[in-house]
Design a protein around this motif. Structure first.
Motif, PDB file in Angstrom:
ATOM      1  N   VAL A 104       0.867  -1.181   0.000  1.00 37.28           N
ATOM      2  CA  VAL A 104       0.000   0.000   0.000  1.00 37.28           C
ATOM      3  C   VAL A 104       0.897   1.223   0.000  1.00 37.28           C
ATOM      4  O   VAL A 104       1.731   1.391   0.898  1.00 37.28           O
ATOM      5  N   GLY A 105       0.750   2.068  -1.013  1.00 36.95           N
ATOM      6  CA  GLY A 105       1.628   3.226  -1.157  1.00 36.95           C
ATOM      7  C   GLY A 105       1.387   4.283  -0.094  1.00 36.95           C
ATOM      8  O   GLY A 105       0.284   4.427   0.430  1.00 36.95           O
ATOM      9  N   ARG A 106       2.449   5.026   0.208  1.00 37.96           N
ATOM     10  CA  ARG A 106       2.347   6.165   1.104  1.00 37.96           C
ATOM     11  C   ARG A 106       2.509   7.437   0.284  1.00 37.96           C
ATOM     12  O   ARG A 106       3.040   7.425  -0.823  1.00 37.96           O
ATOM     13  N   ILE A 107       2.109   8.534   0.864  1.00 38.34           N
ATOM     14  CA  ILE A 107       2.035   9.782   0.108  1.00 38.34           C
ATOM     15  C   ILE A 107       3.386  10.452  -0.075  1.00 38.34           C
ATOM     16  O   ILE A 107       3.571  11.266  -0.976  1.00 38.34           O
ATOM     17  N   TYR A 108       4.365  10.096   0.738  1.00 43.13           N
ATOM     18  CA  TYR A 108       5.624  10.821   0.734  1.00 43.13           C
ATOM     19  C   TYR A 108       6.448  10.517  -0.503  1.00 43.13           C
ATOM     20  O   TYR A 108       6.434   9.406  -1.020  1.00 43.13           O
ATOM     21  N   ARG A 109       7.180  11.508  -0.931  1.00 41.85           N
ATOM     22  CA  ARG A 109       7.971  11.388  -2.157  1.00 41.85           C
ATOM     23  C   ARG A 109       9.062  10.348  -1.993  1.00 41.85           C
ATOM     24  O   ARG A 109       9.477  10.021  -0.884  1.00 41.85           O
ATOM     25  N   ASP A 110       9.546   9.835  -3.131  1.00 43.94           N
ATOM     26  CA  ASP A 110      10.727   8.982  -3.111  1.00 43.94           C
ATOM     27  C   ASP A 110      11.710   9.504  -4.145  1.00 43.94           C
ATOM     28  O   ASP A 110      11.480  10.539  -4.776  1.00 43.94           O
ATOM     29  N   TYR A 138       4.918  15.095  -2.659  1.00 43.55           N
ATOM     30  CA  TYR A 138       3.899  14.136  -2.246  1.00 43.55           C
ATOM     31  C   TYR A 138       3.203  13.539  -3.474  1.00 43.55           C
ATOM     32  O   TYR A 138       3.117  14.181  -4.516  1.00 43.55           O
ATOM     33  N   ARG A 139       2.694  12.327  -3.303  1.00 46.19           N
ATOM     34  CA  ARG A 139       1.906  11.707  -4.369  1.00 46.19           C
ATOM     35  C   ARG A 139       0.480  12.257  -4.347  1.00 46.19           C
ATOM     36  O   ARG A 139      -0.080  12.477  -3.287  1.00 46.19           O
ATOM     37  N   ASP A 140      -0.109  12.406  -5.519  1.00 48.53           N
ATOM     38  CA  ASP A 140      -1.534  12.725  -5.586  1.00 48.53           C
ATOM     39  C   ASP A 140      -2.332  11.522  -6.087  1.00 48.53           C
ATOM     40  O   ASP A 140      -3.532  11.593  -6.279  1.00 48.53           O
ATOM     41  N   THR A 141      -1.631  10.392  -6.293  1.00 47.92           N
ATOM     42  CA  THR A 141      -2.270   9.128  -6.645  1.00 47.92           C
ATOM     43  C   THR A 141      -1.809   8.066  -5.661  1.00 47.92           C
ATOM     44  O   THR A 141      -0.608   7.832  -5.516  1.00 47.92           O
ATOM     45  N   MET A 142      -2.743   7.438  -4.989  1.00 46.57           N
ATOM     46  CA  MET A 142      -2.425   6.386  -4.023  1.00 46.57           C
ATOM     47  C   MET A 142      -2.676   5.021  -4.660  1.00 46.57           C
ATOM     48  O   MET A 142      -3.564   4.889  -5.499  1.00 46.57           O
ATOM     49  N   TRP A 143      -1.892   4.024  -4.248  1.00 45.31           N
ATOM     50  CA  TRP A 143      -1.977   2.751  -4.943  1.00 45.31           C
ATOM     51  C   TRP A 143      -1.889   1.561  -3.990  1.00 45.31           C
ATOM     52  O   TRP A 143      -1.352   1.653  -2.887  1.00 45.31           O
ATOM     53  N   ILE A 144      -2.417   0.431  -4.481  1.00 41.21           N
ATOM     54  CA  ILE A 144      -2.296  -0.873  -3.828  1.00 41.21           C
ATOM     55  C   ILE A 144      -1.815  -1.856  -4.898  1.00 41.21           C
ATOM     56  O   ILE A 144      -2.392  -1.907  -5.992  1.00 41.21           O
ATOM     57  N   TYR A 145      -0.776  -2.636  -4.594  1.00 36.53           N
ATOM     58  CA  TYR A 145      -0.294  -3.659  -5.510  1.00 36.53           C
ATOM     59  C   TYR A 145      -0.386  -5.026  -4.839  1.00 36.53           C
ATOM     60  O   TYR A 145       0.039  -5.188  -3.695  1.00 36.53           O
ATOM     61  N   VAL A 146      -0.922  -5.998  -5.545  1.00 35.96           N
ATOM     62  CA  VAL A 146      -0.914  -7.393  -5.122  1.00 35.96           C
ATOM     63  C   VAL A 146      -0.195  -8.167  -6.219  1.00 35.96           C
ATOM     64  O   VAL A 146      -0.642  -8.164  -7.364  1.00 35.96           O
ATOM     65  N   TRP A 184       9.266  -4.088  -9.276  1.00 29.20           N
ATOM     66  CA  TRP A 184       7.816  -4.282  -9.334  1.00 29.20           C
ATOM     67  C   TRP A 184       7.250  -3.973 -10.709  1.00 29.20           C
ATOM     68  O   TRP A 184       6.268  -4.571 -11.134  1.00 29.20           O
ATOM     69  N   ASN A 185       7.835  -2.991 -11.442  1.00 33.16           N
ATOM     70  CA  ASN A 185       7.263  -2.625 -12.736  1.00 33.16           C
ATOM     71  C   ASN A 185       7.637  -3.602 -13.847  1.00 33.16           C
ATOM     72  O   ASN A 185       7.142  -3.503 -14.956  1.00 33.16           O
ATOM     73  N   ARG A 186       8.509  -4.547 -13.544  1.00 30.74           N
ATOM     74  CA  ARG A 186       8.878  -5.557 -14.536  1.00 30.74           C
ATOM     75  C   ARG A 186       8.119  -6.866 -14.333  1.00 30.74           C
ATOM     76  O   ARG A 186       8.303  -7.809 -15.102  1.00 30.74           O
ATOM     77  N   THR A 187       7.324  -6.917 -13.289  1.00 31.01           N
ATOM     78  CA  THR A 187       6.615  -8.156 -12.985  1.00 31.01           C
ATOM     79  C   THR A 187       5.112  -7.930 -13.080  1.00 31.01           C
ATOM     80  O   THR A 187       4.637  -6.816 -12.862  1.00 31.01           O
ATOM     81  N   PRO A 188       4.333  -8.942 -13.439  1.00 29.38           N
ATOM     82  CA  PRO A 188       2.874  -8.769 -13.526  1.00 29.38           C
ATOM     83  C   PRO A 188       2.288  -8.417 -12.168  1.00 29.38           C
ATOM     84  O   PRO A 188       2.697  -8.958 -11.137  1.00 29.38           O
ATOM     85  N   THR A 189       1.314  -7.505 -12.172  1.00 29.63           N
ATOM     86  CA  THR A 189       0.787  -6.939 -10.927  1.00 29.63           C
ATOM     87  C   THR A 189      -0.714  -6.721 -11.029  1.00 29.63           C
ATOM     88  O   THR A 189      -1.220  -6.251 -12.050  1.00 29.63           O
ATOM     89  N   LEU A 190      -1.420  -7.053  -9.953  1.00 33.46           N
ATOM     90  CA  LEU A 190      -2.812  -6.657  -9.785  1.00 33.46           C
ATOM     91  C   LEU A 190      -2.802  -5.367  -8.972  1.00 33.46           C
ATOM     92  O   LEU A 190      -2.129  -5.301  -7.941  1.00 33.46           O
ATOM     93  N   TYR A 191      -3.533  -4.364  -9.413  1.00 37.60           N
ATOM     94  CA  TYR A 191      -3.372  -3.051  -8.784  1.00 37.60           C
ATOM     95  C   TYR A 191      -4.701  -2.313  -8.632  1.00 37.60           C
ATOM     96  O   TYR A 191      -5.678  -2.578  -9.339  1.00 37.60           O
TER      97      TYR A 191
END
Length: 248
Positions: A61-67, A76-84, A91-98
């Motif tokens: 589960v993403g957090r709002i703070y920058r990386d 800060y992020r203005d888009t929050m995300w969940i990856y399974v 992570w971006n090279r592997t298949p993901t449910l989001y």
């Protein structure tokens, strides 16, 4: 248990998009925690529950703070995300449910956004060999579940001898997703059930690409092992001439 998002959550994300600075965020930090972060965690727990018995799966589960990948002017992020997904370093090279939540609404589904070129080459080879299993999955997702198929494409198309699969030969990556723009759907606890249903339908596609990624990683590992164990040519030790001339 997830109870739905609220108008406050979307208003906050819009606010951080327009005011991406600490001065705006800090007085509203508690609002972020209560209206955005905590509901996202609850939704993440719901979505991960069907996968929790599989130790190879993780939920993020993403957090709002920058990386470090943020541009320097964004804090800060203005888009929050969940990856399974299956556990992986990139992570971006592997298949993901989001699932992603933004001021514009939500989007959820499957993606493999930036796979290695060799992975997509292996995917095309697999399609050329037998395209029917993949095409049947896609047809079901489009017609039965209403998912949209997307993904970045090459500027120059790849040659394809299978007309019905031609659109997939040009993909750099692949996604299958649903967009939610109606606020009332985001404010309902039914959102969790709807996403879980789509995740379940997407598992075969996720596993299809996971297998391709695994095969490619195995092929690379075997190649590295072969190079490491190659027998080098024996070194020829030449007898050196004496540095001093001898008088016989």
């Amino acid at each position: 248990m997830f109870k739905g998002f609220s108008k406050d959550a979307l208003d906050f994300l819009l606010g951080i998009r327009l005011n991406n600075n600490k001065e705006w965020f800090e007085p509203r930090k508690q609002l972020y925690i209560e209206k955005v972060y905590e509901p996202m965690k609850e939704l993440g727990n719901d979505l991960f529950a069907p996968f929790s018995d599989n130790e190879d799966f993780v939920c993020k589960v993403g957090r709002i703070y920058r990386d470090e990948k943020f541009p320097p002017y964004l804090h800060y992020r203005d888009t929050m995300w969940i990856y399974v997904r299956y556990d992986a370093y990139y992570w971006n090279r592997t298949p993901t449910l989001y699932f992603e939540l933004s001021p514009d609404g939500a989007e959820y589904g499957f993606r493999i956004s930036k796979p290695e070129a060799a992975v997509m080459e292996r995917f095309r080879s697999q399609l050329a060999e037998d395209h029917k299993p993949f095409m049947e999955m896609i047809e079901r997702l489009e017609k039965q579940y209403g998912l949209t198929i997307g993904g970045d494409e090459y500027k120059r198309g790849k040659p394809c001898s299978i007309p019905e699969a031609e659109r997939f030969f040009n993909k750099k990556g692949l996604s299958a997703y649903i967009k939610v723009t109606e606020p009332e759907k985001l404010y309902s606890s039914e959102l969790s059930r709807n996403i879980s249903e789509i995740f379940e339908a997407l598992v075969p596609l996720n596993d299809y690409f996971h297998e391709i990624v695994q095969i490619e990683e195995l092929a690379k590992a075997l190649e590295r092992e072969a190079k490491a164990t190659e027998i080098s040519e024996p070194e020829i030790n030449m007898v050196k001439a004496p540095e001093t001339e001898f008088m016989w």
